[in-house]
Write a protein that holds these residues in place. Sequence first.
Motif, PDB file in Angstrom:
ATOM      1  N   ALA A   1       0.826  -1.217   0.000  1.00  0.00           N
ATOM      2  CA  ALA A   1       0.000   0.000   0.000  1.00  0.00           C
ATOM      3  C   ALA A   1       0.858   1.265   0.000  1.00  0.00           C
ATOM      4  CB  ALA A   1      -0.948  -0.016   1.193  1.00  0.00           C
ATOM      5  N   SER A   2       2.005   1.224   0.680  1.00  0.00           N
ATOM      6  CA  SER A   2       2.824   2.440   0.735  1.00  0.00           C
ATOM      7  C   SER A   2       3.970   2.415  -0.279  1.00  0.00           C
ATOM      8  CB  SER A   2       3.367   2.651   2.152  1.00  0.00           C
ATOM      9  OG  SER A   2       4.117   1.527   2.507  1.00  0.00           O
ATOM     10  N   LEU A   3       4.006   1.368  -1.108  1.00  0.00           N
ATOM     11  CA  LEU A   3       5.069   1.265  -2.121  1.00  0.00           C
ATOM     12  C   LEU A   3       4.647   2.054  -3.357  1.00  0.00           C
ATOM     13  CD1 LEU A   3       7.674  -0.578  -2.911  1.00  0.00           C
ATOM     14  CD2 LEU A   3       6.007  -1.827  -4.261  1.00  0.00           C
ATOM     15  N   LEU A   4       5.572   2.840  -3.898  1.00  0.00           N
ATOM     16  CA  LEU A   4       5.229   3.586  -5.100  1.00  0.00           C
ATOM     17  C   LEU A   4       6.293   3.324  -6.164  1.00  0.00           C
ATOM     18  CD1 LEU A   4       2.941   5.481  -5.854  1.00  0.00           C
ATOM     19  CD2 LEU A   4       4.474   7.394  -5.359  1.00  0.00           C
ATOM     20  N   VAL A   5       5.903   2.596  -7.206  1.00  0.00           N
ATOM     21  CA  VAL A   5       6.816   2.383  -8.330  1.00  0.00           C
ATOM     22  C   VAL A   5       6.613   3.572  -9.274  1.00  0.00           C
ATOM     23  CG1 VAL A   5       7.453   0.850 -10.223  1.00  0.00           C
ATOM     24  CG2 VAL A   5       6.679  -0.119  -8.057  1.00  0.00           C
ATOM     25  N   THR A   6       7.717   4.217  -9.670  1.00  0.00           N
ATOM     26  CA  THR A   6       7.621   5.428 -10.494  1.00  0.00           C
ATOM     27  C   THR A   6       8.309   5.213 -11.836  1.00  0.00           C
ATOM     28  OG1 THR A   6       9.706   6.394  -9.783  1.00  0.00           O
ATOM     29  CG2 THR A   6       7.791   6.838  -8.382  1.00  0.00           C
ATOM     30  N   GLU A   7       8.157   6.211 -12.697  1.00  0.00           N
ATOM     31  CA  GLU A   7       8.785   6.180 -14.021  1.00  0.00           C
ATOM     32  C   GLU A   7      10.298   5.956 -13.904  1.00  0.00           C
ATOM     33  OE1 GLU A   7       7.518   9.550 -16.362  1.00  0.00           O
ATOM     34  OE2 GLU A   7       9.229   9.268 -17.721  1.00  0.00           O
ATOM     35  N   ASN A   8      10.909   6.500 -12.837  1.00  0.00           N
ATOM     36  CA  ASN A   8      12.364   6.341 -12.639  1.00  0.00           C
ATOM     37  C   ASN A   8      12.780   4.899 -12.416  1.00  0.00           C
ATOM     38  OD1 ASN A   8      12.791   9.016 -12.885  1.00  0.00           O
ATOM     39  ND2 ASN A   8      12.698   9.432 -10.673  1.00  0.00           N
ATOM     40  N   ASP A   9      11.829   4.058 -12.025  1.00  0.00           N
ATOM     41  CA  ASP A   9      12.149   2.644 -11.770  1.00  0.00           C
ATOM     42  C   ASP A   9      12.063   1.808 -13.039  1.00  0.00           C
ATOM     43  OD1 ASP A   9      12.381   3.048  -8.927  1.00  0.00           O
ATOM     44  OD2 ASP A   9      10.200   3.145  -8.839  1.00  0.00           O
ATOM     45  N   CYS A  10      11.698   2.448 -14.153  1.00  0.00           N
ATOM     46  CA  CYS A  10      11.515   1.690 -15.402  1.00  0.00           C
ATOM     47  C   CYS A  10      12.884   1.320 -15.981  1.00  0.00           C
ATOM     48  CB  CYS A  10      10.704   2.504 -16.403  1.00  0.00           C
ATOM     49  SG  CYS A  10      10.284   1.515 -17.842  1.00  0.00           S
ATOM     50  N   LEU A  11      13.085   0.023 -16.234  1.00  0.00           N
ATOM     51  CA  LEU A  11      14.377  -0.455 -16.718  1.00  0.00           C
ATOM     52  C   LEU A  11      14.367  -0.658 -18.224  1.00  0.00           C
ATOM     53  CD1 LEU A  11      17.127  -1.520 -15.538  1.00  0.00           C
ATOM     54  CD2 LEU A  11      16.152  -3.805 -15.788  1.00  0.00           C
ATOM     55  N   SER A  12      13.253  -1.126 -18.762  1.00  0.00           N
ATOM     56  CA  SER A  12      13.242  -1.419 -20.202  1.00  0.00           C
ATOM     57  C   SER A  12      11.819  -1.429 -20.750  1.00  0.00           C
ATOM     58  CB  SER A  12      13.884  -2.782 -20.468  1.00  0.00           C
ATOM     59  OG  SER A  12      13.110  -3.800 -19.881  1.00  0.00           O
ATOM     60  N   CYS A  13      11.731  -1.202 -22.072  1.00  0.00           N
ATOM     61  CA  CYS A  13      10.460  -1.350 -22.793  1.00  0.00           C
ATOM     62  C   CYS A  13      10.747  -2.221 -24.009  1.00  0.00           C
ATOM     63  CB  CYS A  13       9.925  -0.013 -23.295  1.00  0.00           C
ATOM     64  SG  CYS A  13       9.698   1.221 -22.014  1.00  0.00           S
ATOM     65  N   HIS A  14       9.887  -3.193 -24.244  1.00  0.00           N
ATOM     66  CA  HIS A  14      10.031  -4.070 -25.408  1.00  0.00           C
ATOM     67  C   HIS A  14       8.678  -4.195 -26.104  1.00  0.00           C
ATOM     68  CE1 HIS A  14      13.729  -5.364 -23.380  1.00  0.00           C
ATOM     69  NE2 HIS A  14      14.128  -5.693 -24.599  1.00  0.00           N
TER      70      HIS A  14
ATOM     71  N   ARG B   1       0.005  -7.994 -30.249  1.00  0.00           N
ATOM     72  CA  ARG B   1       0.851  -6.794 -30.186  1.00  0.00           C
ATOM     73  C   ARG B   1       0.869  -6.255 -28.760  1.00  0.00           C
ATOM     74  NH1 ARG B   1      -0.393  -3.046 -35.419  1.00  0.00           N
ATOM     75  NH2 ARG B   1       1.232  -3.976 -36.694  1.00  0.00           N
ATOM     76  N   VAL B   2       2.000  -6.448 -28.094  1.00  0.00           N
ATOM     77  CA  VAL B   2       2.110  -6.014 -26.697  1.00  0.00           C
ATOM     78  C   VAL B   2       3.400  -5.224 -26.498  1.00  0.00           C
ATOM     79  CG1 VAL B   2       2.335  -6.773 -24.287  1.00  0.00           C
ATOM     80  CG2 VAL B   2       0.802  -8.001 -25.821  1.00  0.00           C
ATOM     81  N   VAL B   3       3.279  -4.102 -25.784  1.00  0.00           N
ATOM     82  CA  VAL B   3       4.459  -3.378 -25.321  1.00  0.00           C
ATOM     83  C   VAL B   3       4.628  -3.735 -23.854  1.00  0.00           C
ATOM     84  CG1 VAL B   3       5.587  -1.145 -25.080  1.00  0.00           C
ATOM     85  CG2 VAL B   3       3.866  -1.474 -26.865  1.00  0.00           C
ATOM     86  N   GLU B   4       5.813  -4.226 -23.515  1.00  0.00           N
ATOM     87  CA  GLU B   4       6.073  -4.658 -22.145  1.00  0.00           C
ATOM     88  C   GLU B   4       7.005  -3.649 -21.462  1.00  0.00           C
ATOM     89  OE1 GLU B   4       5.241  -6.819 -19.895  1.00  0.00           O
ATOM     90  OE2 GLU B   4       6.992  -6.626 -18.605  1.00  0.00           O
ATOM     91  N   HIS B   5       6.505  -3.017 -20.389  1.00  0.00           N
ATOM     92  CA  HIS B   5       7.296  -2.048 -19.617  1.00  0.00           C
ATOM     93  C   HIS B   5       7.755  -2.762 -18.346  1.00  0.00           C
ATOM     94  CE1 HIS B   5       5.532   1.331 -22.019  1.00  0.00           C
ATOM     95  NE2 HIS B   5       4.521   0.483 -22.099  1.00  0.00           N
ATOM     96  N   PHE B   6       9.059  -2.743 -18.116  1.00  0.00           N
ATOM     97  CA  PHE B   6       9.595  -3.521 -16.996  1.00  0.00           C
ATOM     98  C   PHE B   6      10.261  -2.608 -15.983  1.00  0.00           C
ATOM     99  CE2 PHE B   6      12.887  -6.650 -15.403  1.00  0.00           C
ATOM    100  CZ  PHE B   6      11.980  -7.373 -14.635  1.00  0.00           C
ATOM    101  N   TYR B   7       9.891  -2.777 -14.724  1.00  0.00           N
ATOM    102  CA  TYR B   7      10.366  -1.911 -13.637  1.00  0.00           C
ATOM    103  C   TYR B   7      11.130  -2.751 -12.616  1.00  0.00           C
ATOM    104  CZ  TYR B   7       6.799   1.253 -15.496  1.00  0.00           C
ATOM    105  OH  TYR B   7       6.046   2.047 -16.320  1.00  0.00           O
TER     106      TYR B   7
END
Length: 199
Positions: free
Chosen positions: A87-100, A107-113
């Motif tokens: 509940a108190s965890l916030l994953v943000t754009e800065n945690d994004c490691l890759s997009c494939h 057709r899928v875009v996979e965003h990985f954090y």
Amino acid sequence: MGEAAALSRAEALRLRPPEWKHACHALLYAPCPGRLFGKIPLRFAVLMQMRFDGRLGFHGGFVDPRDTSLEEGLNRELLEELGPGVASLLVTENDCLSCHASERPQRVVEHFYVKQLRLEELQAIEDRATQAKDHGLEVMGLVRVPLYTLRDGTGGLPAFLSNTFIGNAREQLIYVLDTLQLVPKDQLQKAVAVAQKRL
Ligand code: IMP
């Protein structure tokens, strides 16, 4: 899953729904000082989940960027799959490691954090995971990835990597173990080679 092409975030966001679906998944991990049998260093606790389809994957799911930001959607998915401990965890754009992007089977875009936690935080998530809405439904249980190789050369990480994974989750896991140096390079290469022979 078909060949996946690496993209920048800007390129990924140009692939719009409904032609392209967007999925976001997160790897949560924490440094873990313990030793298995008092001898074998655990190094890190890395979380994955056993999914409803019997495959291993990371937490997350489809997000419609027309309704919400990717990260808002991801954080909602994490709450449904991991329960009140996030509940108190916030994953943000800065945690994004890759997009494939991949075109098959759909057709899928996979965003990985990737998000590093303290061990106490990760344990609190594990402790409350059975209270998650999806527990016993889409999520059959949390697992920690064994990051060591036992003396027989197969037990531990090689055997783990021989499981069936969803989408490109196996490649995502290996990439993180390598780039964040969660496993020494030579041990990781050996584990991947042993797993490859078993598949
Ligand atoms: P669902 O979780 O089965 O709804 O999958 C949504 C989409 O995300 C599908 O394209 C899956 O192949 C993909 N997917 C699910 N889990 C993972 C993961 O851990 N890593 C990468 N892709 C995943």
